[in-house]
Design an enzyme around this catalytic site. Sequence first.
Site, short mmCIF file in Angstrom:
data_model
loop_
_atom_site.label_atom_id
_atom_site.label_comp_id
_atom_site.label_asym_id
_atom_site.label_seq_id
_atom_site.Cartn_x
_atom_site.Cartn_y
_atom_site.Cartn_z
N TYR A 6 0.80 -1.23 0.00
CA TYR A 6 0.00 0.00 0.00
C TYR A 6 0.84 1.28 0.00
O TYR A 6 0.28 2.37 -0.05
CB TYR A 6 -0.92 0.01 1.23
N HIS A 38 -4.66 5.89 -0.90
CA HIS A 38 -5.18 5.76 0.46
C HIS A 38 -4.11 6.00 1.52
O HIS A 38 -4.43 6.13 2.70
CB HIS A 38 -5.78 4.36 0.63
#
Length: 189
Positions: free
Chosen positions: A21, A26
């Site tokens: 990630y 995000h």
Amino acid sequence: MAARAAPSRLVVGLGNPGERYRGTRHNLGFRVARELARRRAIRLERLDCNALVGQAGELLVAMPQTYMNRSGYSCRCLLERHALAAGDTLVVYDDVEIPLGTLRMRRAGGPGGHRGMESVIRNLQTDEVPRLRLGIRPERPPADLVEFVLEPFTADEQPEVERLVERGAEACEIWLDEGIDIAMNRCNG
């Protein structure tokens, strides 16, 4: 070794832990937290309340390692452990509802569909939590919102994202040094 000063302010960058990630939309809250830590000579290397934390003087910077949708657990734990109020906390996160490159600071309010902020509000049992929203909305709406926020920024978006991270860290510093009202006036214009 001297005792560490008790923190009086907390900046929490929201994101998801792990390499998978790291560069995703995000994780913009993590990027701003890292930049603020760099500016304030804070090393984010200690685990506390399931968050990666670092402290310099009265400032505590945290990146919850619980994944976005459970970020509120770390926030609540840190506030309780360090005897801080929700108003002493600034939560920094990505927001698909505002255009890429836009900053919005608010004193309070609902989660606006953001699951990380929803978790924070639920765990702190108040929506009176200052927050800095970092715009990631593209020109055209994405077909799949979940997939979109978990993708990395495109090469074309990178220059704007770098400016957004810098401006986000500056907004955090204004909040820390001059308060929420001045920060809102400067950031939301």
